[in-house]
Design an enzyme around this catalytic site. Structure first.
Site, PDB file in Angstrom:
ATOM      1  N   GLU A  46       7.667  -9.599  -7.637  1.00 53.93           N
ATOM      2  CA  GLU A  46       7.695  -8.144  -7.461  1.00 53.93           C
ATOM      3  C   GLU A  46       9.028  -7.555  -7.892  1.00 53.93           C
ATOM      4  O   GLU A  46       9.078  -6.466  -8.476  1.00 53.93           O
ATOM      5  CB  GLU A  46       7.380  -7.779  -6.010  1.00 53.93           C
ATOM      6  CG  GLU A  46       5.944  -8.043  -5.585  1.00 53.93           C
ATOM      7  CD  GLU A  46       4.936  -7.214  -6.366  1.00 53.93           C
ATOM      8  OE1 GLU A  46       5.321  -6.189  -6.963  1.00 53.93           O
ATOM      9  OE2 GLU A  46       3.752  -7.595  -6.380  1.00 53.93           O
ATOM     10  N   TYR A 129       8.048  -0.238  -1.430  1.00 54.98           N
ATOM     11  CA  TYR A 129       6.955  -0.841  -2.181  1.00 54.98           C
ATOM     12  C   TYR A 129       7.006  -2.357  -2.124  1.00 54.98           C
ATOM     13  O   TYR A 129       6.011  -3.020  -1.819  1.00 54.98           O
ATOM     14  CB  TYR A 129       6.972  -0.382  -3.646  1.00 54.98           C
ATOM     15  CG  TYR A 129       6.124  -1.287  -4.502  1.00 54.98           C
ATOM     16  CD1 TYR A 129       4.736  -1.206  -4.452  1.00 54.98           C
ATOM     17  CD2 TYR A 129       6.699  -2.286  -5.282  1.00 54.98           C
ATOM     18  CE1 TYR A 129       3.939  -2.075  -5.176  1.00 54.98           C
ATOM     19  CE2 TYR A 129       5.919  -3.157  -6.017  1.00 54.98           C
ATOM     20  CZ  TYR A 129       4.540  -3.047  -5.967  1.00 54.98           C
ATOM     21  OH  TYR A 129       3.749  -3.923  -6.667  1.00 54.98           O
ATOM     22  N   ASP A 147       2.146   1.203  -6.280  1.00 55.21           N
ATOM     23  CA  ASP A 147       2.967   1.159  -7.495  1.00 55.21           C
ATOM     24  C   ASP A 147       2.393   2.159  -8.490  1.00 55.21           C
ATOM     25  O   ASP A 147       1.534   2.986  -8.149  1.00 55.21           O
ATOM     26  CB  ASP A 147       3.014  -0.256  -8.066  1.00 55.21           C
ATOM     27  CG  ASP A 147       1.682  -0.717  -8.637  1.00 55.21           C
ATOM     28  OD1 ASP A 147       0.648  -0.012  -8.458  1.00 55.21           O
ATOM     29  OD2 ASP A 147       1.646  -1.784  -9.283  1.00 55.21           O
TER      30      ASP A 147
END
Length: 344
Positions: A46, A129, A147
């Site tokens: 990520e 996030y 996202d």
């Protein structure tokens, strides 16, 4: 639109058949058997994927996890080695925060990532996030993951016609409404896959979309126009000089940039300041400097950069030996500089 409770089951049924195979992912079939992706791999992927494409990240992820298979391995790595391995991936503050976070997890938390989004967000470099993605994908916590792909899918599902970024709070609220308690990690990844493969920015493939019947934008014939984005600001252009000094035995003069600022912590060639008006020519030492035939152009998030490249011959203490210098350890901008500095 039908009841929002119908959205996730339809999406997950599609995901079970069409999930992308990614090196950091546990697929739905293995997930159903009780297998989970290690939080280290979720976190690393990520962070790498921020502002970067899946295609660009694949090999970097494989290289990192081969070289540093656990968070403790990464925490014990030399800063320079990690920055060199990150070279070319861009947004170098991510690499610096990667090391900071790895060391907190390895040395302060016994090598174990926290399990909740709130606790994860307290770690260096982990924002809302990324925290939600780790909690959801690694620990099956029902966290809402939003996202760019999810923003687009939700904007179209609910026909949100006000422009981004103002609609982001509403997108997050609606994304939370359709996030299930069961299989939240698979749901998050299914939303990402849908946005990446069918609900694309241009020419969405609505006929193959598992959520076509639920999509207000499709019903109104406006899917391709959403999400609406505020007009982009015109990026200014800055200019500067960069100096490539080559020694008699092929040594190269490089320096490590300060940790803070653009390209922080990376290796590069000496440069002038970067300004809207090109600064005066002021090389780091006197020698016969030759201006390269080609300028280097590069775009950062907030501005364009044009560098005049100068190549010189000479030697100063601290130059990197030819056998130790590798352009692959340079960030993309400096690789362009190195290429431009080569004799025609």
């Amino acid at each position: 639109m039908r009841d929002v409770a119908d959205i996730s089951p339809a999406l997950l049924a599609w995901y079970d058949r069409n999930a992308r195979v990614l090196p950091w992912r546990t697929g739905p079939e293995d997930h159903a058997k009780g297998l989970r992706t290690a939080p280290y791999r979720v976190w690393l992927s990520e962070v790498m994927l921020q502002q970067t494409t899946v295609a660009a990240v694949r090999n970097y992820f494989r290289d990192f996890t081969t070289r540093w298979p656990t968070v403790t391995d990464l925490a014990q790595a030399e800063d320079a080695d990690v920055m060199a391995a990150w070279a070319g991936l861009g947004y170098y503050a991510r690499a610096r925060n990667l090391l900071k976070c790895a060391r907190v997890v390895a040395f302060d938390l016994g090598g174990q990532f926290p399990r909740t989004a709130q606790e994860l967000q307290a770690l260096p470099g982990i924002g809302p996030y990324t925290a939600a993605a780790i909690a959801s994908i690694a620990f099956d916590a029902p966290s809402t993951v939003v996202d760019g792909n999810v923003e687009r899918v939700v904007s179209r599902l609910f026909a949100l016609t006000d422009p981004l970024p103002g609609t982001r709070p509403e997108i997050a609220r609606l994304a939370g409404q359709i996030t299930p308690q069961d299989r939240p990690g698979d749901h998050a990844q299914a939303m990402m896959d849908l946005g990446a493969t069918l609900c694309t920015p241009r020419n969405p493939v609505c006929a193959l979309c598992p959520l076509e019947a639920h999509c207000e934008a499709h019903a109104q014939g406006i899917a391709a126009s959403l999400p609406v984005k505020a007009p982009k600001k015109v990026k200014p252009t800055r200019r500067g000089h960069v100096y490539v000094l080559i020694g008699p035995a092929g040594e190269v003069l490089v320096e490590r940039r300060p940790d803070r600022g653009l390209l922080g912590g990376t290796l590069g060639f000496p440069t002038s300041d970067w300004a809207e008006e090109r600064p005066a020519f002021a090389p780091p030492l006197k020698t016969d400097w030759q201006e390269a035939a080609t300028e280097v152009r590069h775009t950062f998030t907030h501005f364009h950069l044009i560098l005049t490249v100068h190549r010189g011959l000479g030697h100063v203490d601290g130059m990197t030996g030819n056998n130790a210098f590798s352009p692959d350890a340079l960030p993309t901008l400096m690789r362009k500089v190195w290429e431009a500095a080569q004799p025609a």
